[in-house]
Design a protein around this motif. Structure first.
Motif, PDB file in Angstrom:
ATOM      1  N   MET A   1       0.841  -1.176   0.000  1.00  8.35           N
ATOM      2  CA  MET A   1       0.000   0.000   0.000  1.00  8.35           C
ATOM      3  C   MET A   1       0.885   1.237   0.000  1.00  8.35           C
ATOM      4  SD  MET A   1      -2.807   1.076   2.799  1.00  8.35           S
ATOM      5  CE  MET A   1      -4.257   1.812   2.120  1.00  8.35           C
ATOM      6  N   CYS A   2       0.460   2.253  -0.677  1.00  5.64           N
ATOM      7  CA  CYS A   2       1.202   3.511  -0.756  1.00  5.64           C
ATOM      8  C   CYS A   2       0.306   4.628  -0.240  1.00  5.64           C
ATOM      9  CB  CYS A   2       1.588   3.768  -2.208  1.00  5.64           C
ATOM     10  SG  CYS A   2       2.386   5.352  -2.477  1.00  5.64           S
ATOM     11  N   GLY A   3       0.879   5.500   0.576  1.00  2.00           N
ATOM     12  CA  GLY A   3       0.118   6.637   1.059  1.00  2.00           C
ATOM     13  C   GLY A   3       0.876   7.918   0.765  1.00  2.00           C
ATOM     14  N   ILE A   4       0.194   8.879   0.194  1.00  2.00           N
ATOM     15  CA  ILE A   4       0.807  10.169  -0.094  1.00  2.00           C
ATOM     16  C   ILE A   4      -0.042  11.231   0.592  1.00  2.00           C
ATOM     17  CG2 ILE A   4       1.405  11.839  -1.876  1.00  2.00           C
ATOM     18  CD1 ILE A   4       1.747   9.442  -3.788  1.00  2.00           C
ATOM     19  N   VAL A   5       0.613  12.105   1.337  1.00  2.00           N
ATOM     20  CA  VAL A   5      -0.081  13.155   2.073  1.00  2.00           C
ATOM     21  C   VAL A   5       0.576  14.484   1.717  1.00  2.00           C
ATOM     22  CG1 VAL A   5      -0.663  14.038   4.358  1.00  2.00           C
ATOM     23  CG2 VAL A   5      -0.548  11.579   3.979  1.00  2.00           C
ATOM     24  N   GLY A   6      -0.211  15.503   1.497  1.00  2.00           N
ATOM     25  CA  GLY A   6       0.322  16.833   1.226  1.00  2.00           C
ATOM     26  C   GLY A   6      -0.302  17.848   2.170  1.00  2.00           C
ATOM     27  N   TYR A   7       0.422  18.945   2.387  1.00  2.00           N
ATOM     28  CA  TYR A   7      -0.088  19.987   3.275  1.00  2.00           C
ATOM     29  C   TYR A   7       0.505  21.335   2.865  1.00  2.00           C
ATOM     30  CZ  TYR A   7      -0.712  22.964   7.344  1.00  2.00           C
ATOM     31  OH  TYR A   7      -1.032  24.017   8.160  1.00  2.00           O
ATOM     32  N   ILE A   8      -0.329  22.334   2.772  1.00  5.90           N
ATOM     33  CA  ILE A   8       0.101  23.718   2.573  1.00  5.90           C
ATOM     34  C   ILE A   8      -0.597  24.542   3.645  1.00  5.90           C
ATOM     35  CG2 ILE A   8       0.017  25.734   1.068  1.00  5.90           C
ATOM     36  CD1 ILE A   8      -0.048  23.818  -1.318  1.00  5.90           C
ATOM     37  N   GLY A   9       0.163  25.288   4.431  1.00 10.43           N
ATOM     38  CA  GLY A   9      -0.458  26.088   5.476  1.00 10.43           C
ATOM     39  C   GLY A   9       0.562  26.626   6.444  1.00 10.43           C
ATOM     40  N   ASN A  11       0.652  25.853   9.874  1.00  8.47           N
ATOM     41  CA  ASN A  11       0.938  24.992  11.019  1.00  8.47           C
ATOM     42  C   ASN A  11       2.231  24.217  10.796  1.00  8.47           C
ATOM     43  OD1 ASN A  11      -1.416  25.739  12.356  1.00  8.47           O
ATOM     44  ND2 ASN A  11      -2.608  24.180  11.319  1.00  8.47           N
ATOM     45  N   GLN A  12       2.720  23.557  11.837  1.00 15.77           N
ATOM     46  CA  GLN A  12       3.915  22.714  11.760  1.00 15.77           C
ATOM     47  C   GLN A  12       3.634  21.587  10.778  1.00 15.77           C
ATOM     48  OE1 GLN A  12       6.844  22.926  13.572  1.00 15.77           O
ATOM     49  NE2 GLN A  12       7.718  21.004  12.940  1.00 15.77           N
ATOM     50  N   ALA A  13       4.221  21.648   9.587  1.00 19.00           N
ATOM     51  CA  ALA A  13       3.908  20.703   8.512  1.00 19.00           C
ATOM     52  C   ALA A  13       4.313  19.275   8.848  1.00 19.00           C
ATOM     53  CB  ALA A  13       4.577  21.144   7.216  1.00 19.00           C
ATOM     54  N   ALA A  14       5.455  19.083   9.479  1.00 18.38           N
ATOM     55  CA  ALA A  14       5.937  17.723   9.755  1.00 18.38           C
ATOM     56  C   ALA A  14       4.922  16.945  10.589  1.00 18.38           C
ATOM     57  CB  ALA A  14       7.294  17.762  10.447  1.00 18.38           C
ATOM     58  N   SER A  15       4.363  17.558  11.613  1.00 10.82           N
ATOM     59  CA  SER A  15       3.401  16.841  12.459  1.00 10.82           C
ATOM     60  C   SER A  15       2.110  16.543  11.696  1.00 10.82           C
ATOM     61  CB  SER A  15       3.112  17.612  13.743  1.00 10.82           C
ATOM     62  OG  SER A  15       2.579  18.885  13.454  1.00 10.82           O
ATOM     63  N   VAL A  16       1.677  17.455  10.832  1.00 11.60           N
ATOM     64  CA  VAL A  16       0.478  17.224  10.018  1.00 11.60           C
ATOM     65  C   VAL A  16       0.721  16.056   9.061  1.00 11.60           C
ATOM     66  CG1 VAL A  16      -1.032  18.212   8.252  1.00 11.60           C
ATOM     67  CG2 VAL A  16      -0.283  19.623  10.171  1.00 11.60           C
ATOM     68  N   LEU A  17       1.889  16.025   8.418  1.00  3.38           N
ATOM     69  CA  LEU A  17       2.212  14.955   7.473  1.00  3.38           C
ATOM     70  C   LEU A  17       2.302  13.601   8.169  1.00  3.38           C
ATOM     71  CD1 LEU A  17       4.882  16.815   5.335  1.00  3.38           C
ATOM     72  CD2 LEU A  17       2.523  16.309   4.695  1.00  3.38           C
ATOM     73  N   LEU A  18       2.964  13.555   9.311  1.00  4.14           N
ATOM     74  CA  LEU A  18       3.090  12.300  10.045  1.00  4.14           C
ATOM     75  C   LEU A  18       1.723  11.781  10.493  1.00  4.14           C
ATOM     76  CD1 LEU A  18       6.296  13.082  12.082  1.00  4.14           C
ATOM     77  CD2 LEU A  18       6.054  11.319  10.327  1.00  4.14           C
ATOM     78  N   HIS A  19       0.875  12.684  10.929  1.00  8.54           N
ATOM     79  CA  HIS A  19      -0.476  12.288  11.334  1.00  8.54           C
ATOM     80  C   HIS A  19      -1.227  11.696  10.142  1.00  8.54           C
ATOM     81  CE1 HIS A  19      -4.210  12.333  13.602  1.00  8.54           C
ATOM     82  NE2 HIS A  19      -4.779  12.920  12.563  1.00  8.54           N
ATOM     83  N   GLY A  20      -1.130  12.341   8.993  1.00  7.53           N
ATOM     84  CA  GLY A  20      -1.791  11.851   7.786  1.00  7.53           C
ATOM     85  C   GLY A  20      -1.257  10.505   7.330  1.00  7.53           C
ATOM     86  N   LEU A  21       0.052  10.301   7.442  1.00  9.58           N
ATOM     87  CA  LEU A  21       0.640   9.016   7.059  1.00  9.58           C
ATOM     88  C   LEU A  21       0.180   7.885   7.966  1.00  9.58           C
ATOM     89  CD1 LEU A  21       4.302  10.073   6.190  1.00  9.58           C
ATOM     90  CD2 LEU A  21       2.581   9.173   4.607  1.00  9.58           C
TER      91      LEU A  21
END
Length: 64
Positions: A1-9, A11-21
């Motif tokens: 399975m592959c998961g791709i998460v993106g974020y523009i904003g 807030n602290q991007a790393a924590s948002v990306l890790l949460h999404g992953l």
């Protein structure tokens, strides 16, 4: 399975990306990585083999 998460904003991007992953139901990750860019600074990339927890710990020490 592959998961791709993106974020523009703002807030602290790393924590948002890790949460999404961490959202996909499949938890057998063999590797993961994130890339973060702050304004005009160069892109910072962190990769880790193994569970997502290893990437979380690595990005904390590299201060993304």
């Amino acid at each position: 399975m592959c998961g791709i998460v993106g974020y523009i904003g703002n807030n602290q991007a790393a924590s948002v990306l890790l949460h999404g992953l961490g959202k996909p139901e499949y938890r057998g990750y063999d590797s993961a990585g994130i890339a973060v860019r702050n304004g005009d600074e160069p892109v910072q990339i962190v990769k880790a083999k193994g569970r997502l927890k290893i990437l979380e710990e690595k990005q904390t020490t590299e201060k993304l």
